[in-house]
Write a protein that holds these residues in place. Structure first.
Motif, PDB file in Angstrom:
ATOM      1  N   GLY A 195       0.793  -1.227   0.000  1.00  0.00           N
ATOM      2  CA  GLY A 195       0.000   0.000   0.000  1.00  0.00           C
ATOM      3  C   GLY A 195       0.820   1.270   0.000  1.00  0.00           C
ATOM      4  O   GLY A 195       0.282   2.352  -0.284  1.00  0.00           O
ATOM      5  N   MET A 196       2.112   1.180   0.317  1.00  0.00           N
ATOM      6  CA  MET A 196       2.964   2.361   0.265  1.00  0.00           C
ATOM      7  C   MET A 196       3.271   2.710  -1.189  1.00  0.00           C
ATOM      8  O   MET A 196       3.032   1.904  -2.103  1.00  0.00           O
ATOM      9  N   LYS A 197       3.805   3.913  -1.407  1.00  0.00           N
ATOM     10  CA  LYS A 197       4.066   4.396  -2.756  1.00  0.00           C
ATOM     11  C   LYS A 197       5.568   4.552  -2.990  1.00  0.00           C
ATOM     12  O   LYS A 197       6.289   5.002  -2.106  1.00  0.00           O
ATOM     13  N   ALA A 231       9.792  -5.481  -8.327  1.00  0.00           N
ATOM     14  CA  ALA A 231       9.973  -5.633  -6.881  1.00  0.00           C
ATOM     15  C   ALA A 231       8.878  -4.904  -6.122  1.00  0.00           C
ATOM     16  O   ALA A 231       8.327  -5.413  -5.135  1.00  0.00           O
ATOM     17  N   ALA A 232       8.553  -3.708  -6.574  1.00  0.00           N
ATOM     18  CA  ALA A 232       7.505  -2.921  -5.918  1.00  0.00           C
ATOM     19  C   ALA A 232       6.161  -3.634  -5.998  1.00  0.00           C
ATOM     20  O   ALA A 232       5.432  -3.747  -5.000  1.00  0.00           O
ATOM     21  N   TRP A 233       5.817  -4.134  -7.175  1.00  0.00           N
ATOM     22  CA  TRP A 233       4.525  -4.808  -7.347  1.00  0.00           C
ATOM     23  C   TRP A 233       4.477  -6.121  -6.577  1.00  0.00           C
ATOM     24  O   TRP A 233       3.439  -6.485  -6.034  1.00  0.00           O
ATOM     25  N   GLN A 234       5.601  -6.836  -6.533  1.00  0.00           N
ATOM     26  CA  GLN A 234       5.634  -8.083  -5.777  1.00  0.00           C
ATOM     27  C   GLN A 234       5.358  -7.825  -4.293  1.00  0.00           C
ATOM     28  O   GLN A 234       4.728  -8.628  -3.609  1.00  0.00           O
ATOM     29  N   LEU A 235       5.822  -6.682  -3.823  1.00  0.00           N
ATOM     30  CA  LEU A 235       5.635  -6.303  -2.420  1.00  0.00           C
ATOM     31  C   LEU A 235       4.264  -5.674  -2.165  1.00  0.00           C
ATOM     32  O   LEU A 235       3.831  -5.574  -1.017  1.00  0.00           O
ATOM     33  N   GLY A 236       3.578  -5.273  -3.245  1.00  0.00           N
ATOM     34  CA  GLY A 236       2.269  -4.651  -3.101  1.00  0.00           C
ATOM     35  C   GLY A 236       2.315  -3.150  -3.018  1.00  0.00           C
ATOM     36  O   GLY A 236       1.378  -2.520  -2.519  1.00  0.00           O
ATOM     37  N   LEU A 237       3.398  -2.524  -3.527  1.00  0.00           N
ATOM     38  CA  LEU A 237       3.521  -1.074  -3.521  1.00  0.00           C
ATOM     39  C   LEU A 237       2.889  -0.486  -4.778  1.00  0.00           C
ATOM     40  O   LEU A 237       2.754  -1.152  -5.799  1.00  0.00           O
ATOM     41  N   ASP A 243       0.667  -9.830   3.304  1.00  0.00           N
ATOM     42  CA  ASP A 243       0.071 -10.066   1.992  1.00  0.00           C
ATOM     43  C   ASP A 243      -0.292  -8.748   1.323  1.00  0.00           C
ATOM     44  O   ASP A 243      -0.886  -7.866   1.954  1.00  0.00           O
ATOM     45  N   PRO A 244       0.031  -8.611   0.038  1.00  0.00           N
ATOM     46  CA  PRO A 244      -0.401  -7.406  -0.678  1.00  0.00           C
ATOM     47  C   PRO A 244      -1.908  -7.429  -0.877  1.00  0.00           C
ATOM     48  O   PRO A 244      -2.533  -8.489  -0.944  1.00  0.00           O
ATOM     49  N   ASP A 245      -2.492  -6.237  -0.970  1.00  0.00           N
ATOM     50  CA  ASP A 245      -3.920  -6.108  -1.182  1.00  0.00           C
ATOM     51  C   ASP A 245      -4.194  -6.099  -2.685  1.00  0.00           C
ATOM     52  O   ASP A 245      -3.757  -5.186  -3.389  1.00  0.00           O
ATOM     53  N   PRO A 246      -4.895  -7.100  -3.223  1.00  0.00           N
ATOM     54  CA  PRO A 246      -5.145  -7.121  -4.670  1.00  0.00           C
ATOM     55  C   PRO A 246      -5.994  -5.956  -5.153  1.00  0.00           C
ATOM     56  O   PRO A 246      -5.989  -5.646  -6.344  1.00  0.00           O
ATOM     57  N   LEU A 247      -6.710  -5.282  -4.233  1.00  0.00           N
ATOM     58  CA  LEU A 247      -7.552  -4.156  -4.617  1.00  0.00           C
ATOM     59  C   LEU A 247      -6.849  -2.812  -4.470  1.00  0.00           C
ATOM     60  O   LEU A 247      -7.442  -1.762  -4.722  1.00  0.00           O
ATOM     61  N   ALA A 248      -5.581  -2.838  -4.067  1.00  0.00           N
ATOM     62  CA  ALA A 248      -4.792  -1.606  -3.966  1.00  0.00           C
ATOM     63  C   ALA A 248      -4.260  -1.222  -5.341  1.00  0.00           C
ATOM     64  O   ALA A 248      -4.109  -2.062  -6.230  1.00  0.00           O
ATOM     65  N   ARG A 249      -3.978   0.086  -5.514  1.00  0.00           N
ATOM     66  CA  ARG A 249      -3.441   0.549  -6.795  1.00  0.00           C
ATOM     67  C   ARG A 249      -2.029   0.012  -7.015  1.00  0.00           C
ATOM     68  O   ARG A 249      -1.211   0.012  -6.109  1.00  0.00           O
ATOM     69  N   ALA A 250      -1.759  -0.390  -8.261  1.00  0.00           N
ATOM     70  CA  ALA A 250      -0.414  -0.785  -8.661  1.00  0.00           C
ATOM     71  C   ALA A 250       0.277   0.335  -9.433  1.00  0.00           C
ATOM     72  O   ALA A 250       1.466   0.590  -9.266  1.00  0.00           O
ATOM     73  N   ILE A 251      -0.499   1.015 -10.280  1.00  0.00           N
ATOM     74  CA  ILE A 251       0.066   2.086 -11.107  1.00  0.00           C
ATOM     75  C   ILE A 251      -1.077   2.887 -11.713  1.00  0.00           C
ATOM     76  O   ILE A 251      -2.169   2.353 -11.941  1.00  0.00           O
TER      77      ILE A 251
END
Length: 242
Positions: free
Chosen positions: A59-61, A78-84, A160-168
């Motif tokens: 969820g961080m940017k 790496a960012a997307w794998q972590l859920g950023l 766990d990353p949130d699948p409903l969080a923004r990726a880009i």
């Protein structure tokens, strides 16, 4: 919870993991080729640096103030794998990754050129063989080349990353969620494609096309704007349709 980015990294390091997945042609004859396994290794080390050293959480940017380059692609994965959420413009973020830390203009480390603040600033030396940042860094900046090799080759997420969080957010104004990264943001390509992507198209286009090729078990060749796309290069890399 598994997201498309995590699934993609699982795919790249399994199956035909020794096949080329990312080839980079840089200035002055530089050529870097990463197999799926080696690409995953770089992504895992970078994810571990973010998580273990910088306390990054889903969820961080993270702002990628980088040119189109194979290391930029590693950082995005790496960012997307972590859920950023990756930020490609000058929007606010928790972390700044830059190939030009002088953008800070001598201000205190952690201060953005636009006046915002970052939890951490990471300087990325672009030459493939760079073992550390060439020269002096603004105080407080993290040297990616020197630090990344200290981290583990396997990434295990603390949360766990949130699948409903923004990726880009794309340049067209559309927001792409983590769960839609390969469905909405990734470009459409044929199965097993060997795709040429000009770096001159910009980082967003490079990432979109690369994700689309990898999704279809393909591979990409990214060329710096100074690299001449000759018939010899096209034949050597088995690129068709350019």
């Amino acid at each position: 919870m598994t997201t498309p980015a995590i699934q993609l990294m699982n795919t790249l390091r399994s199956g035909n993991s020794t096949a080329p997945r990312l080839t980079w042609y840089g200035p002055e004859g530089e050529r870097v080729e990463l197999s799926g396994r080696v690409l995953d290794n770089w992504v895992a080390k970078t994810s571990n640096l973010l998580q273990d050293e910088l306390d990054a959480e889903p969820g961080m940017k993270i702002r990628l103030a980088l040119p189109p380059h194979w290391k930029s692609m590693v950082w995005a994965l790496a960012a997307w794998q972590l859920g950023l959420e990756t930020i490609l413009d000058d929007g606010g973020a928790d972390f700044l990754v830059t190939a030009d830390p002088d953008l800070l203009n001598g201000k205190a480390a952690g201060q953005a050129p636009a006046g915002g603040t970052y939890d951490a600033v990471i300087a990325v030396a672009l030459p493939a063989l760079a073992m550390k940042w060439p020269g002096e860094l603004v105080g407080g900046c993290l040297d990616y080349a020197a630090e990344v090799r200290l981290h583990g080759d396997v990434f295990l997420a603390h949360a766990d990353p949130d699948p409903l969080a923004r990726a880009i957010s794309g340049s067209d104004g559309r927001e792409h969620l983590q769960q839609d990264l390969l469905g909405g943001f990734a470009a459409s390509h044929d199965d097993g494609v060997r795709l040429h992507i000009p770096a001159a198209d910009g980082l967003e286009a490079v990432l979109s096309n690369a994700l689309g090729a990898w999704k279809q078990d393909g591979s990409v060749v990214v060329t710096h704007p100074d690299v001449q796309l000759t018939d010899k290069l096209l034949a050597a890399e088995r690129i068709h349709g350019n």
